[in-house]
Design an enzyme around this catalytic site. Sequence first.
Site, short mmCIF file in Angstrom:
data_model
loop_
_atom_site.label_atom_id
_atom_site.label_comp_id
_atom_site.label_asym_id
_atom_site.label_seq_id
_atom_site.Cartn_x
_atom_site.Cartn_y
_atom_site.Cartn_z
CE LYS A 1 0.49 7.18 -6.01
NZ LYS A 1 -0.87 7.00 -6.47
NE ARG B 1 -0.53 1.92 -9.06
CZ ARG B 1 -1.55 2.66 -8.68
NH1 ARG B 1 -1.83 3.77 -9.31
NH2 ARG B 1 -2.31 2.29 -7.67
NE ARG C 1 -6.08 6.12 1.11
CZ ARG C 1 -5.23 5.87 0.11
NH1 ARG C 1 -4.54 6.85 -0.43
NH2 ARG C 1 -5.07 4.64 -0.30
NE ARG D 1 -8.15 3.45 -2.03
CZ ARG D 1 -7.12 3.76 -2.83
NH1 ARG D 1 -6.85 5.03 -3.07
NH2 ARG D 1 -6.38 2.84 -3.38
NE ARG E 1 -3.37 0.01 -2.60
CZ ARG E 1 -3.70 0.91 -1.69
NH1 ARG E 1 -4.36 0.55 -0.60
NH2 ARG E 1 -3.43 2.16 -1.88
P1 AMP Z 1 -4.95 4.22 -6.52
O1 AMP Z 1 -6.17 5.00 -6.20
O2 AMP Z 1 -4.02 4.94 -7.47
O3 AMP Z 1 -4.23 3.72 -5.29
O4 AMP Z 1 -5.44 2.92 -7.34
C1 AMP Z 1 -6.33 1.99 -6.75
C2 AMP Z 1 -6.30 0.69 -7.55
O5 AMP Z 1 -6.75 0.95 -8.90
C3 AMP Z 1 -4.93 0.05 -7.73
O6 AMP Z 1 -4.56 -0.74 -6.61
C4 AMP Z 1 -5.14 -0.79 -8.99
O7 AMP Z 1 -5.90 -1.96 -8.73
C5 AMP Z 1 -6.02 0.14 -9.83
N1 AMP Z 1 -5.18 1.03 -10.66
C6 AMP Z 1 -5.05 2.39 -10.55
N2 AMP Z 1 -4.19 2.87 -11.45
C7 AMP Z 1 -3.75 1.80 -12.17
C8 AMP Z 1 -2.83 1.64 -13.24
N3 AMP Z 1 -2.17 2.67 -13.77
N4 AMP Z 1 -2.64 0.38 -13.73
C9 AMP Z 1 -3.31 -0.66 -13.24
N5 AMP Z 1 -4.15 -0.59 -12.20
C10 AMP Z 1 -4.39 0.63 -11.67
#
Ligand code: AMP
Length: 220
Positions: free
Chosen positions: A13, A88, A127, A160, A171
């Site tokens: 994504k 989310r 990754r 990460r 997750r």
């Molecule tokens: P991502 O890079 O999108 O996988 O996001 C990494 C982490 O950031 C997630 O596992 C959440 O802890 C936090 N996060 C990112 N976007 C959101 C969101 N829309 N709502 C809440 N937490 C978020």
Amino acid sequence: MYIIFLGAPGAGKGTQAAAVAQKLRSAYIASGDLFRQALEQGTDLGIQARAYMEKGQLVPDEITTRMVLEKIAAPEGEAGAILDGFPRNLEQAEALDKALAGKNRGIDKVVYIKVPEKERQRRLGERWVCRHCQAVYSAKKSPPGRNGKCDRCGGELYQRPDDTAETVQKRLEVYFAQTAPLIDYYTRKGRLLEVDGEGSVDEVTGRIEAALHEGAFVTG
Ligand code: AMP
């Protein structure tokens, strides 16, 4: 246009949302990137988000929604934006609808990228991310050129901390419990486009561009 990218962790994504934003010359707002940048910079936002991110949980809605809506209200988000990682859950989706309705706007399209679980797990294991510009690399498929440094900006690459097996599991649980219901939400609104996310980055980008162009929305 306001376009949302949806998909389980590892579906590609972020990579695709960034590529499409570049092609459409659209603003790109990635909530996870914004949190990681805040964390790198040691800001209050980063400190608040850290504990949740490390556990694979969602950062509370009031923090996340405020952060993203501020970006949308800023001059660069006014004309439209590609949203990656937000919303989310249903509360965030409703808050976003409300904020856009206040400007007589709405979500135009939602790109849902589908990838089988085995492939998603493999991608997460390989990754690497640039600490500086957040570009994403696959250790096997697109190894960065200069000695583990980012091809784009020369920044240091790292894995990460939330890509460990245990946190990925959490997750995924969060995704299926809280985020997956958005697929139905946007299908009901007639905004969902489903795209096969298997294959090379370019192949998938091409499919997304075609889907955005054709507008073959999934019907419920
Ligand atoms: P991502 O890079 O999108 O996988 O996001 C990494 C982490 O950031 C997630 O596992 C959440 O802890 C936090 N996060 C990112 N976007 C959101 C969101 N829309 N709502 C809440 N937490 C978020």
